[in-house]
Scaffold this active site. Structure first.
Site: not given
Ligand code: AMP
Length: 356
Positions: A7, A66, A153, A205, A343
């Protein structure tokens, strides 16, 4: 089967070795490329990972990478030159992650030549979005040119919803935030878009805003495109509104009115998206909170849920306070859950599925 999951972040590589779905061991190399970091590049960090794995006599059958942006690729894929070519094309849309990811993928083939390697995409969960959700209201030729909602996501939203039937909304609230509407396990809309900038107010963000603000800033504040990109991705959101921090914990502790305002706006947008996606789904059976804020902040959950009583949601305050798995009462019309995301495990599961 032993699966090594890599990852890669903009300045880190986390690796986990699984025996099927059981973790054998896991480690994180951080601060890559930073002054205080031990490794100057992702390539050097990957070489270190190989050394660590060799010292542990690790047996690796396959490697799973990933990948944040898979463009239009719909499924986890065995990595070929053709896949790498496609990833390089979309790298510009998520450069912080994707450029180091591609580097690691290429080097990993050299360092581990015997192992089959797969890419698992955060965008793949959204290949089921209908056209009405993924096409923007601009001339259709731009959709043909590849401008559309991709969603992000996906591994997290899929992981926390995989056992839920019916109409589900999943809220991934971490430093990045997104909300997904899911019907019978298929994603039908999501708040992030062409890039992860769209949707909710996040740590740094901005989330969605009137697109006319951008030419206005260019004209009247004399900002360059690069400055706008920095402004919206790195200096906005909780940090930009509060002027204090991008970390929700700092803001919850702070008495400054701008800290309070940032949290209020953050919660307001989440509540709006849940309402909007309930309309999209024409009802709601399950509501799931996950990621750093979703899993840990009972205060944020409570404030969101207080505004959703019109849906027949009833919360057990004590269960909410202790981050219990189910925080709604038995007579609540919607089952409200707090689910720890994973994840990395989702990647291992996806690889097990395609290598069977
Ligand atoms: P993530 O990106 O999933 O690691 O989430 C990071 C975000 O989770 C940060 O904004 C943290 O402030 C927030 N967070 C983590 N633990 C808590 C907590 N106990 N209460 C409130 N926010 C938290």
């Amino acid at each position: 089967m032993n699966i090594l999951v890599l990852n890669v972040g903009s300045s880190s590589i986390k690796y986990t070795l699984f025996k099927n779905t059981k973790i054998l061991f896991s480690n994180l190399i951080e601060r890559i490329g930073e002054k205080k970091g031990k490794f100057k590049t992702h390539s050097l960090a990957l070489k270190e990972i190989k050394t660590q794995l060799t010292l542990k006599n690790a047996n690796i059958d396959v490697i799973g990478h990933r990948v944040v942006h898979g463009g239009k690729i719909k499924k986890p894929s065995k990595i070929t030159n053709n896949i790498i070519k496609k990833l390089k094309k979309v790298a510009e849309l998520a450069p912080l992650h994707e450029i180091p990811e591609i580097k690691v993928i290429e080097l990993s083939h050299k360092l581990f030549p015997k192992q089959k390697q797969y890419a698992v995409f955060d965008t793949a969960f959204y290949h089921t979005l209908p056209n009405k959700a993924k096409i923007y209201g601009i001339p259709y030729k731009f959709f043909r040119a590849g401008i559309q909602k991709f969603g992000f996501h996906g591994l997290s939203h899929k992981y926390v919803s995989q056992k839920l039937k019916g109409k589900t909304i999943t809220c991934h609230l971490g430093s990045g935030c997104s909300i997904t509407a899911i019907k019978n396990k298929k994603a039908i809309d999501t708040s992030m878009g062409f890039t992860p900038l769209e949707g909710l107010v996040m740590g740094t963000r901005s989330g969605s805003l009137d697109p006319a603000i951008i030419p206005y800033l260019i004209k009247h504040q004399k900002l360059s495109l690069k400055q706008i990109d920095q402004l919206l991705n790195r200096k906005s959101g909780l940090l930009g509104i509060s002027g204090i921090s991008n970390d929700l914990r700092d803001l919850l502790k702070n008495k400054n009115p701008r800290a309070k305002l940032a949290v209020e706006i953050f919660i307001y947008k989440i509540t709006q998206y849940i309402g909007s996606y309930t309309a999209t789904l024409n009802g709601l059976d399950n509501l799931v909170f996950t990621a750093g804020i979703g899993e840990n902040s009972h205060m944020v959950r409570e404030k969101i849920l207080n505004n959703l009583s019109y849906l027949g949601i009833k919360i057990d305050k004590n269960k909410n306070k202790t981050n219990a798995k189910i925080i709604s009462t038995k007579n609540s019309k919607v089952k409200v859950m707090v689910t720890k995301t994973n994840e990395t495990l989702m990647i291992a599961k996806e690889i097990l599925k395609i290598t069977k």
